[in-house]
Motif scaffolding. Structure first.
Motif, PDB file in Angstrom:
ATOM      1  N   ASN A  77      -7.728   4.177  -8.828  1.00 38.11           N
ATOM      2  CA  ASN A  77      -8.809   4.689  -7.971  1.00 38.11           C
ATOM      3  C   ASN A  77      -8.290   5.162  -6.612  1.00 38.11           C
ATOM      4  OD1 ASN A  77     -11.186   4.072  -9.728  1.00 38.11           O
ATOM      5  ND2 ASN A  77     -10.371   2.000  -9.500  1.00 38.11           N
ATOM      6  N   THR A  78      -7.181   5.871  -6.666  1.00 36.93           N
ATOM      7  CA  THR A  78      -6.500   6.309  -5.442  1.00 36.93           C
ATOM      8  C   THR A  78      -6.340   7.823  -5.447  1.00 36.93           C
ATOM      9  OG1 THR A  78      -5.370   4.215  -5.007  1.00 36.93           O
ATOM     10  CG2 THR A  78      -4.250   6.211  -4.273  1.00 36.93           C
ATOM     11  N   GLU A  79      -6.417   8.423  -4.271  1.00 40.80           N
ATOM     12  CA  GLU A  79      -6.236   9.864  -4.112  1.00 40.80           C
ATOM     13  C   GLU A  79      -4.913  10.131  -3.408  1.00 40.80           C
ATOM     14  OE1 GLU A  79      -8.576  13.777  -2.287  1.00 40.80           O
ATOM     15  OE2 GLU A  79      -9.244  11.747  -1.754  1.00 40.80           O
ATOM     16  N   VAL A  80      -4.111  11.014  -4.002  1.00 43.67           N
ATOM     17  CA  VAL A  80      -2.857  11.445  -3.387  1.00 43.67           C
ATOM     18  C   VAL A  80      -2.957  12.961  -3.216  1.00 43.67           C
ATOM     19  CG1 VAL A  80      -0.346  11.506  -3.562  1.00 43.67           C
ATOM     20  CG2 VAL A  80      -1.622   9.578  -4.542  1.00 43.67           C
ATOM     21  N   ALA A  81      -2.956  13.429  -1.977  1.00 43.67           N
ATOM     22  CA  ALA A  81      -3.292  14.836  -1.721  1.00 43.67           C
ATOM     23  C   ALA A  81      -2.423  15.439  -0.631  1.00 43.67           C
ATOM     24  CB  ALA A  81      -4.763  14.939  -1.324  1.00 43.67           C
ATOM     25  N   PHE A  82      -2.209  16.752  -0.736  1.00 41.48           N
ATOM     26  CA  PHE A  82      -1.499  17.526   0.282  1.00 41.48           C
ATOM     27  C   PHE A  82      -0.124  16.931   0.574  1.00 41.48           C
ATOM     28  CE2 PHE A  82      -6.047  18.235   1.047  1.00 41.48           C
ATOM     29  CZ  PHE A  82      -6.088  19.607   0.848  1.00 41.48           C
ATOM     30  N   THR A  83       0.708  16.899  -0.472  1.00 40.56           N
ATOM     31  CA  THR A  83       2.089  16.440  -0.315  1.00 40.56           C
ATOM     32  C   THR A  83       3.035  17.628  -0.429  1.00 40.56           C
ATOM     33  OG1 THR A  83       2.255  15.941  -2.691  1.00 40.56           O
ATOM     34  CG2 THR A  83       1.569  14.153  -1.244  1.00 40.56           C
ATOM     35  N   GLY A  84       4.114  17.585   0.343  1.00 37.72           N
ATOM     36  CA  GLY A  84       5.083  18.670   0.327  1.00 37.72           C
ATOM     37  C   GLY A  84       6.099  18.544  -0.788  1.00 37.72           C
ATOM     38  N   TRP A  85       6.122  17.417  -1.481  1.00 37.67           N
ATOM     39  CA  TRP A  85       7.042  17.184  -2.597  1.00 37.67           C
ATOM     40  C   TRP A  85       6.193  16.683  -3.755  1.00 37.67           C
ATOM     41  CZ3 TRP A  85      11.575  19.341  -2.320  1.00 37.67           C
ATOM     42  CH2 TRP A  85      12.617  18.971  -3.166  1.00 37.67           C
ATOM     43  N   HIS A  86       6.617  15.691  -4.501  1.00 39.06           N
ATOM     44  CA  HIS A  86       5.823  15.167  -5.606  1.00 39.06           C
ATOM     45  C   HIS A  86       4.693  14.271  -5.095  1.00 39.06           C
ATOM     46  CE1 HIS A  86       9.103  16.647  -8.026  1.00 39.06           C
ATOM     47  NE2 HIS A  86       9.961  15.797  -7.477  1.00 39.06           N
ATOM     48  N   GLY A  87       3.593  14.255  -5.854  1.00 41.67           N
ATOM     49  CA  GLY A  87       2.513  13.339  -5.494  1.00 41.67           C
ATOM     50  C   GLY A  87       2.912  11.889  -5.717  1.00 41.67           C
ATOM     51  N   ILE A  88       3.279  11.562  -6.976  1.00 36.31           N
ATOM     52  CA  ILE A  88       3.740  10.214  -7.334  1.00 36.31           C
ATOM     53  C   ILE A  88       5.048  10.345  -8.086  1.00 36.31           C
ATOM     54  CG2 ILE A  88       3.247   8.117  -8.657  1.00 36.31           C
ATOM     55  CD1 ILE A  88       0.270   8.682  -8.236  1.00 36.31           C
ATOM     56  N   ILE A  89       6.066   9.571  -7.702  1.00 38.01           N
ATOM     57  CA  ILE A  89       7.371   9.624  -8.347  1.00 38.01           C
ATOM     58  C   ILE A  89       7.805   8.201  -8.710  1.00 38.01           C
ATOM     59  CG2 ILE A  89       8.451   9.714  -6.048  1.00 38.01           C
ATOM     60  CD1 ILE A  89      10.825  11.150  -7.331  1.00 38.01           C
ATOM     61  N   ALA A  90       8.295   8.038  -9.949  1.00 36.83           N
ATOM     62  CA  ALA A  90       8.785   6.734 -10.404  1.00 36.83           C
ATOM     63  C   ALA A  90      10.186   6.915 -10.981  1.00 36.83           C
ATOM     64  CB  ALA A  90       7.852   6.149 -11.464  1.00 36.83           C
ATOM     65  N   VAL A  91      11.172   6.210 -10.416  1.00 33.17           N
ATOM     66  CA  VAL A  91      12.567   6.362 -10.848  1.00 33.17           C
ATOM     67  C   VAL A  91      13.241   4.998 -10.983  1.00 33.17           C
ATOM     68  CG1 VAL A  91      12.794   8.647  -9.793  1.00 33.17           C
ATOM     69  CG2 VAL A  91      13.394   6.624  -8.458  1.00 33.17           C
TER      70      VAL A  91
END
Length: 202
Positions: A77-91
């Motif tokens: 239930n989270t908003e990730v907006a207006f990012t200059g790279w990836h919104g969500i990254i998992a490594v």
């Protein structure tokens, strides 16, 4: 990123040294928080298990919205907006579940995994993305996308797998992607099952 007040747009070509509004390496729960206007990343999480991000907003971030390394986390239930790279990254062997979130207006990919990271994406909406809606990159990396909407993706398609990454989509609606639906590179694997696909260009 886009500054909505000044109506300006900035695209950054490479990530900076690691820095963020919040950095943690312990199981932290973030709930009902607003993270905005970082100089670099939004939230950096490393070597952390059993944490969660619930009902938060991460916006106006020049680089990565949520950056996870070697961590097991739940984002809901989270908003990730207006990012200059990836919104969500998992490594780096991260296992992350993203549920009922909105990821939009990213200048790279909406969700990206690499270095054997794994993402489970459920009931999310991903839109207004410059490159790929979701991307699994590299051997051992995997994304499972279920019951999501992916639309208004400009360059690389809704679903992308490269470098032997694995990606599966089930029960999704994918539309208005301007470089096709699926892009598969370098021995990667993609499966698309029971999805509604329409209004595709490219």
């Amino acid at each position: 990123f886009k500054n909505t007040e000044k109506n300006e747009e900035k695209v950054l070509e490479a990530p900076p040294k690691e820095n963020a509004l919040v950095k943690c390496n312990a199981p932290v729960t973030f709930e009902n928080c607003d993270f905005t206007d970082s100089f670099t990343n939004g939230i950096d999480i490393e070597n952390s298990n059993n944490g969660s991000i619930i009902n938060c907003r991460i916006s106006n971030i020049p680089y990565r919205g949520i950056n996870l390394k070697t961590s097991n986390y739940t984002i809901s239930n989270t908003e990730v907006a207006f990012t200059g790279w990836h919104g969500i990254i998992a490594v780096q062997d991260s296992n992350v579940t993203v549920n009922s979130c909105k990821i939009h207006d990213s200048k790279r990919d909406g969700l990206w995994t690499g270095e054997k990271g794994k993402l489970v994406v459920e009931s999310c909406e991903v839109y207004q993305i410059k490159f790929a809606g979701v991307c699994a990159f590299g051997e051992g990396s995997e994304i499972k996308v279920t019951n999501c909407k992916i639309h208004d993706v400009l360059e690389n398609g809704g679903l992308v797998a490269a470098g032997k990454g694995k990606l599966s989509a089930y029960g999704c609606e994918i539309y208005q992607t301007y470089a096709g639906v699926v892009s598969v590179f370098e021995g990667s694997q993609v499966s698309v099952t029971d999805c509604k696909i329409h209004n595709i260009e490219g």
